[in-house]
Motif scaffolding. Structure first.
Motif, PDB file in Angstrom:
ATOM      1  N   ALA A  30      -6.990   0.817 -19.822  1.00  0.00           N
ATOM      2  CA  ALA A  30      -5.897   1.648 -19.415  1.00  0.00           C
ATOM      3  C   ALA A  30      -4.730   1.337 -20.280  1.00  0.00           C
ATOM      4  O   ALA A  30      -4.495  -0.035 -20.372  1.00  0.00           O
ATOM      5  CB  ALA A  30      -5.681   1.741 -17.935  1.00  0.00           C
ATOM      6  N   VAL A  38       3.363   5.156  -8.933  1.00  0.00           N
ATOM      7  CA  VAL A  38       2.882   6.036  -9.663  1.00  0.00           C
ATOM      8  C   VAL A  38       3.805   7.310 -10.087  1.00  0.00           C
ATOM      9  O   VAL A  38       3.705   7.605 -11.229  1.00  0.00           O
ATOM     10  CB  VAL A  38       1.650   6.473  -8.997  1.00  0.00           C
ATOM     11  N   THR A  91      -2.186  -3.098 -10.547  1.00  0.00           N
ATOM     12  CA  THR A  91      -3.052  -3.117 -11.751  1.00  0.00           C
ATOM     13  C   THR A  91      -3.518  -1.696 -12.266  1.00  0.00           C
ATOM     14  O   THR A  91      -3.660  -0.701 -11.446  1.00  0.00           O
ATOM     15  CB  THR A  91      -4.229  -4.213 -11.508  1.00  0.00           C
ATOM     16  N   ALA A  92      -4.282  -1.863 -13.337  1.00  0.00           N
ATOM     17  CA  ALA A  92      -5.163  -0.426 -13.746  1.00  0.00           C
ATOM     18  C   ALA A  92      -6.462  -1.097 -14.357  1.00  0.00           C
ATOM     19  O   ALA A  92      -6.500  -2.154 -14.520  1.00  0.00           O
ATOM     20  CB  ALA A  92      -4.128  -0.139 -14.893  1.00  0.00           C
ATOM     21  N   SER A  93      -7.341  -0.217 -14.512  1.00  0.00           N
ATOM     22  CA  SER A  93      -8.661  -0.686 -14.837  1.00  0.00           C
ATOM     23  C   SER A  93      -8.385  -1.152 -16.555  1.00  0.00           C
ATOM     24  O   SER A  93      -7.761  -0.877 -17.037  1.00  0.00           O
ATOM     25  CB  SER A  93      -9.752   0.670 -14.892  1.00  0.00           C
ATOM     26  N   ASP A 126       0.717  -1.027  -0.088  1.00  0.00           N
ATOM     27  CA  ASP A 126       0.053   0.055   0.046  1.00  0.00           C
ATOM     28  C   ASP A 126       0.688   1.318   0.099  1.00  0.00           C
ATOM     29  O   ASP A 126       0.460   2.221  -0.832  1.00  0.00           O
ATOM     30  CB  ASP A 126      -0.904   0.056   1.274  1.00  0.00           C
ATOM     31  N   PRO A 184       0.589   7.340 -13.705  1.00  0.00           N
ATOM     32  CA  PRO A 184      -0.720   6.590 -13.748  1.00  0.00           C
ATOM     33  C   PRO A 184      -1.103   5.818 -14.782  1.00  0.00           C
ATOM     34  O   PRO A 184      -0.635   6.305 -15.844  1.00  0.00           O
ATOM     35  CB  PRO A 184      -1.751   7.621 -13.344  1.00  0.00           C
ATOM     36  N   PRO A 185      -2.211   4.825 -14.990  1.00  0.00           N
ATOM     37  CA  PRO A 185      -2.959   4.546 -13.651  1.00  0.00           C
ATOM     38  C   PRO A 185      -2.484   3.564 -13.248  1.00  0.00           C
ATOM     39  O   PRO A 185      -2.286   2.557 -13.657  1.00  0.00           O
ATOM     40  CB  PRO A 185      -4.409   4.579 -14.597  1.00  0.00           C
ATOM     41  N   LEU A 186      -2.464   3.413 -11.854  1.00  0.00           N
ATOM     42  CA  LEU A 186      -2.204   2.378 -10.914  1.00  0.00           C
ATOM     43  C   LEU A 186      -3.345   2.323  -9.834  1.00  0.00           C
ATOM     44  O   LEU A 186      -3.698   3.262  -9.400  1.00  0.00           O
ATOM     45  CB  LEU A 186      -0.927   2.076 -10.281  1.00  0.00           C
ATOM     46  N   THR A 187      -4.106   1.175  -9.826  1.00  0.00           N
ATOM     47  CA  THR A 187      -5.423   1.342  -8.874  1.00  0.00           C
ATOM     48  C   THR A 187      -5.069   0.411  -7.740  1.00  0.00           C
ATOM     49  O   THR A 187      -5.808   0.815  -6.513  1.00  0.00           O
ATOM     50  CB  THR A 187      -6.734   0.755  -9.857  1.00  0.00           C
ATOM     51  N   GLU A 188      -4.435  -0.748  -7.734  1.00  0.00           N
ATOM     52  CA  GLU A 188      -4.590  -1.593  -6.655  1.00  0.00           C
ATOM     53  C   GLU A 188      -3.265  -2.758  -6.888  1.00  0.00           C
ATOM     54  O   GLU A 188      -2.933  -2.684  -8.072  1.00  0.00           O
ATOM     55  CB  GLU A 188      -5.748  -2.168  -6.495  1.00  0.00           C
TER      56      GLU A 188
END
Length: 207
Positions: free
Chosen positions: A204, A94, A199-201, A87, A99-103
């Motif tokens: 992306a 990033v 990961t990214a959505s 986390d 970006p994008p990185l989401t989780e």
């Protein structure tokens, strides 16, 4: 840590030239005491053969010609500890990759014994039949849990251009999930590491 691009040694002060090869490197990402505890976790956990992902309906399978290593089913406590560390890492990734990185995906704890290896591969791909969690990977992260003095072989090798990294305890190396790489065969001792993927959505662009 020893880093060699195209077979030539690179001194530690050349860190920024390595970053320009799309690598993010962080020394002592994990403290020695934590690394020692995680190695014990791996050694006392149930072990199973690590799998490989096959596109074109190949699914997820074991293939000792492509990959031979053990994955440890460590405790919930160990997973939670590493979850907190990942986390805190995400903002730095990033900042480096953009970006994008989401989780992040749950880490895999790995033990390479003598004769174990992972052949050349990428950690993601465009094949539509790959699992969604594989297609969404944008950045891969490897953490060495013991130093290269403990084993021979087990080099993290990137291809085109060729860069070799011999680990140090607690070292983190992150790179685009599309980057082709391998782990050379361990010829002495044991190599402990963990891997995770950010990961990214869907839709992306790759980093």
């Amino acid at each position: 840590m020893s880093i060699s691009p195209e077979g030539g040694a690179v001194p530690r002060q050349a860190y920024h030239s390595v970053k320009n090869q799309e690598l993010f490197i962080e020394h002592r990402f994990l403290e020695p005491e934590l690394c020692a505890w995680l190695r014990e976790e791996v050694d006392h956990a149930p072990l199973k053969a690590a799998a490989v992902n096959r596109g074109d309906r190949g699914g997820r399978t074991t293939d000792v010609k492509s990959r031979k290593t053990k994955r440890a089913d460590v405790s919930a406590e160990a997973m939670a500890e590493m979850g907190g560390r990942l986390d805190t890492l995400m903002p730095r990734l990033v900042g480096h990759f953009g970006p994008p990185l989401t989780e992040y995906q749950p880490p895999h704890f790995l033990r390479y014994d003598e004769g174990h290896f992972f052949g050349p591969h990428e950690d993601t791909g465009p094949e539509p039949d790959l699992p969604e969690k594989i297609r969404l990977r944008r950045v891969s992260a490897v953490v060495f849990l013991n130093a290269h003095d403990d084993y021979d072989g087990g080099v993290l090798r990137f291809l085109d251009p060729r860069i070799e990294i011999r680990g140090e305890e607690g070292l983190l190396v992150a790179f685009p999930a599309t980057r082709r790489h391998e782990v050379t065969a361990v010829t002495r001792g044991r190599r402990y590491s963990l891997v995770s993927w950010f990961t990214a959505s869907e839709g992306a662009s790759a980093v």
